[in-house]
Design an enzyme around this catalytic site. Sequence first.
Site, PDB file in Angstrom:
ATOM      1  N   LYS A 185     -35.988  -0.746  30.240  1.00 15.63           N
ATOM      2  CA  LYS A 185     -36.910  -1.848  29.945  1.00 15.63           C
ATOM      3  C   LYS A 185     -36.129  -3.144  29.775  1.00 15.63           C
ATOM      4  CE  LYS A 185     -38.667  -3.726  26.250  1.00 15.63           C
ATOM      5  NZ  LYS A 185     -38.699  -5.142  26.694  1.00 15.63           N
ATOM      6  N   GLU A 260     -25.940  -1.498  20.445  1.00 11.66           N
ATOM      7  CA  GLU A 260     -25.070  -2.675  20.609  1.00 11.66           C
ATOM      8  C   GLU A 260     -25.839  -3.842  20.029  1.00 11.66           C
ATOM      9  OE1 GLU A 260     -22.143  -2.325  21.829  1.00 11.66           O
ATOM     10  OE2 GLU A 260     -22.249  -0.454  22.945  1.00 11.66           O
ATOM     11  N   CYS A 294     -23.508 -11.841  22.165  1.00 12.25           N
ATOM     12  CA  CYS A 294     -23.308 -11.100  20.926  1.00 12.25           C
ATOM     13  C   CYS A 294     -21.876 -11.242  20.435  1.00 12.25           C
ATOM     14  CB  CYS A 294     -23.623  -9.634  21.155  1.00 12.25           C
ATOM     15  SG  CYS A 294     -22.744  -8.992  22.591  1.00 12.25           S
ATOM     16  N   GLU A 394     -26.570 -14.605  12.474  1.00 14.16           N
ATOM     17  CA  GLU A 394     -26.316 -14.872  13.891  1.00 14.16           C
ATOM     18  C   GLU A 394     -27.285 -15.955  14.382  1.00 14.16           C
ATOM     19  OE1 GLU A 394     -27.493 -11.838  16.735  1.00 14.16           O
ATOM     20  OE2 GLU A 394     -25.578 -12.073  17.763  1.00 14.16           O
TER      21      GLU A 394
HETATM   22  P1  NAP Z   1     -34.228  -8.247  20.503  1.00 15.11           P
HETATM   23  O1  NAP Z   1     -35.322  -9.112  20.053  1.00 15.11           O
HETATM   24  O2  NAP Z   1     -33.675  -7.237  19.577  1.00 15.11           O
HETATM   25  O3  NAP Z   1     -34.722  -7.558  21.847  1.00 15.11           O
HETATM   26  C1  NAP Z   1     -33.916  -6.685  22.602  1.00 15.11           C
HETATM   27  C2  NAP Z   1     -34.805  -5.787  23.425  1.00 15.11           C
HETATM   28  O4  NAP Z   1     -35.551  -4.935  22.565  1.00 15.11           O
HETATM   29  C3  NAP Z   1     -35.833  -6.506  24.277  1.00 15.11           C
HETATM   30  O5  NAP Z   1     -35.997  -5.801  25.489  1.00 15.11           O
HETATM   31  C4  NAP Z   1     -37.067  -6.411  23.417  1.00 15.11           C
HETATM   32  O6  NAP Z   1     -38.261  -6.559  24.139  1.00 15.11           O
HETATM   33  C5  NAP Z   1     -36.932  -5.032  22.846  1.00 15.11           C
HETATM   34  N1  NAP Z   1     -37.710  -4.783  21.637  1.00 15.11           N
HETATM   35  C6  NAP Z   1     -38.215  -5.672  20.751  1.00 15.11           C
HETATM   36  N2  NAP Z   1     -38.903  -5.036  19.772  1.00 15.11           N
HETATM   37  C7  NAP Z   1     -38.818  -3.714  20.034  1.00 15.11           C
HETATM   38  C8  NAP Z   1     -39.306  -2.545  19.378  1.00 15.11           C
HETATM   39  N3  NAP Z   1     -40.015  -2.593  18.255  1.00 15.11           N
HETATM   40  N4  NAP Z   1     -39.016  -1.341  19.928  1.00 15.11           N
HETATM   41  C9  NAP Z   1     -38.283  -1.262  21.052  1.00 15.11           C
HETATM   42  N5  NAP Z   1     -37.814  -2.330  21.721  1.00 15.11           N
HETATM   43  C10 NAP Z   1     -38.059  -3.551  21.221  1.00 15.11           C
HETATM   44  O7  NAP Z   1     -32.964  -9.108  20.959  1.00 15.11           O
HETATM   45  P2  NAP Z   1     -32.973 -10.391  21.850  1.00 15.11           P
HETATM   46  O8  NAP Z   1     -33.409 -11.543  21.037  1.00 15.11           O
HETATM   47  O9  NAP Z   1     -33.645 -10.088  23.134  1.00 15.11           O
HETATM   48  O10 NAP Z   1     -31.400 -10.498  22.178  1.00 15.11           O
HETATM   49  C11 NAP Z   1     -30.512 -11.135  21.340  1.00 15.11           C
HETATM   50  C12 NAP Z   1     -29.819 -10.146  20.436  1.00 15.11           C
HETATM   51  O11 NAP Z   1     -29.141  -9.166  21.213  1.00 15.11           O
HETATM   52  C13 NAP Z   1     -28.744 -10.791  19.592  1.00 15.11           C
HETATM   53  O12 NAP Z   1     -28.810 -10.290  18.283  1.00 15.11           O
HETATM   54  C14 NAP Z   1     -27.473 -10.349  20.263  1.00 15.11           C
HETATM   55  O13 NAP Z   1     -26.335 -10.343  19.433  1.00 15.11           O
HETATM   56  C15 NAP Z   1     -27.817  -8.992  20.723  1.00 15.11           C
HETATM   57  N6  NAP Z   1     -26.889  -8.572  21.776  1.00 15.11           N
HETATM   58  C16 NAP Z   1     -25.973  -7.595  21.487  1.00 15.11           C
HETATM   59  C17 NAP Z   1     -25.055  -7.209  22.445  1.00 15.11           C
HETATM   60  C18 NAP Z   1     -24.024  -6.147  22.169  1.00 15.11           C
HETATM   61  O14 NAP Z   1     -23.498  -5.581  23.126  1.00 15.11           O
HETATM   62  N7  NAP Z   1     -23.712  -5.836  20.923  1.00 15.11           N
HETATM   63  C19 NAP Z   1     -25.086  -7.798  23.693  1.00 15.11           C
HETATM   64  C20 NAP Z   1     -26.018  -8.795  23.948  1.00 15.11           C
HETATM   65  C21 NAP Z   1     -26.933  -9.160  22.965  1.00 15.11           C
HETATM   66  P3  NAP Z   1     -38.956  -8.026  24.208  1.00 15.11           P
HETATM   67  O15 NAP Z   1     -38.129  -8.777  25.164  1.00 15.11           O
HETATM   68  O16 NAP Z   1     -40.323  -7.770  24.680  1.00 15.11           O
HETATM   69  O17 NAP Z   1     -38.903  -8.564  22.806  1.00 15.11           O
END
Ligand code: NAP
Length: 500
Positions: A185, A260, A294, A394
């Site tokens: 997804k 991650e 991240c 963050e």
């Molecule tokens: P997010 O809000 O956590 O969303 C990530 C993914 O999860 C999206 O596909 C999102 O769908 C989905 N999601 C949201 N709510 C969910 C739920 N209840 N159950 C299952 N899936 C759900 O993160 P983001 O804002 O897209 O990305 C930024 C974050 O990612 C930052 O915190 C960043 O540090 C982290 N990140 C970490 C890494 C690493 O390797 N450690 C790498 C890149 C980014 P929707 O798009 O529909 O909300």
Amino acid sequence: MSTTETQVRPGLQIETRLFIGGEFVEAAQGGTIPVTNPHDNSILAEVSEATAADIDRAVAAAREAFPAWKKMSASDRGRLLLKLADAIEADAEYLAQLESLDTGHPIRDVRNLDIPRTAACFRYFGGIADKVEGTVVPVDPGFLNYVLREPLGVVGQIVPWNFPLMFTSWKMGPALAAGNTVVLKPAEITPLSALRVAKLMSDVGFPKGVVNIVPGYGHVAGQHLAEHRQVAKIAFTGSTAVGRKIVQASATNLKRVQLELGGKGANIVFEDAPLEAAVMGSAFAIFHNQGQACIAGSRLILHEKIADQFLDKFVALAKSVKIGNPLDPTTEMGPLTSAGHRDRVLAYVEVAKEQGGRILTGGTAPSNPDLAKGCYVEPTIVEAEPEHRVCQEEVFGPFVTVTRFKDDADAMRIANSTSYGLGGGLWTTNLKRAHMFAREIRSGMIWINSYKRVHPGSPFGGVGESGYGREMGFFAMHEYTEAHSVWVNYDAQIPPFYKR
Ligand code: NAP
Ligand code: MG
């Protein structure tokens, strides 16, 4: 295969339906999600929205494909991944434009980093597919014990919007090489490049159902996938807050979880640092991809002796960054990926000020009227104390905090003062200090006199609230396989316990 393509711009057509069982198909409920261009907030396309019924269909297709995919020789699985890497390179310019339009990444960076890294990652896992070996354990005489590494089954993969194309390779590469089938997804706001990869996979001959790509909202499609009882593992990249929900959802069938999550990278510049390199490297650490990484070096920790000298150069560099339309090849920084996210980043400027932070530059949208409709934010540098919210939470934007330190102990204390532990950097010419800090900083990755290097062979992941599990290399192959222990009584001897 039937296609229903949307023209994103002249020459750039994209399939917008769900990819399930080797076909592009309509969503069960017929809903769509608008996909915007963050440069001007215009609509690029409407993609089909997966809901629970579509996730069920995708999981069923992946389950059906699993036995044959698992049985296929590992080198044949690898060969398909190698072909996909070639197909991505052949499609590089198309993918670059699509990714740049959808995310706002400067096309220069997408061409030079995202595309080559995506191809390299698929190629690496194509090569590693037939190199994962089991072991033989020296057990009791008369017995042979060998351990196989077996694929898990259907894996669900949920990815964020910051590097949507590259994450298809980080996630699917090892999962497929190891013999799992996938339901992925993408983030709802950036689904286009993953749909293009689905088409390329179909073109190079991946069997139907091995990969299914289902754009949808996180709280609907993502949640259902994470709860699904037929899914053996969820690999999640995203925020720490959603990571917690994934862990809870996984409890339905106690599926494996790999997380991650977010980060708050410490980037320490010591008094003996190579200063020019440290300034340039620190700018890349925080401003590349508008800071939406991240592993971004979002906390600059400067020795008090060189802090002023460093900041003179660093602030001047930040002010000179060329902000503009991401499709312009001279643009160095594009817009943030969505308007909602831009607002969140700008709100942190107020948070910083309320707690006494000093804005050294930026903190607003650029004044250029050509960018007024887009999600732009100036490179922002804020001097703040380690306990301030902006040094703990963050921000995920072109927003870096600066804190000064007196000695090594002070630097270490500040570096380890957050709940995160993903990436970090050190700039010093003192080898002893570099190795000591590299060991003692609580984080999954450390860069010495560089920042944000990644390679498909080198383990990637965090500690603490940055998550657990490792992507890349043999580490990832282990994350996507289970040890399967086999005992052979080769003398057909009767064990003492049963002897009469
Ligand atoms: P997010 O809000 O956590 O969303 C990530 C993914 O999860 C999206 O596909 C999102 O769908 C989905 N999601 C949201 N709510 C969910 C739920 N209840 N159950 C299952 N899936 C759900 O993160 P983001 O804002 O897209 O990305 C930024 C974050 O990612 C930052 O915190 C960043 O540090 C982290 N990140 C970490 C890494 C690493 O390797 N450690 C790498 C890149 C980014 P929707 O798009 O529909 O909300
Ligand atoms: Mg978009």
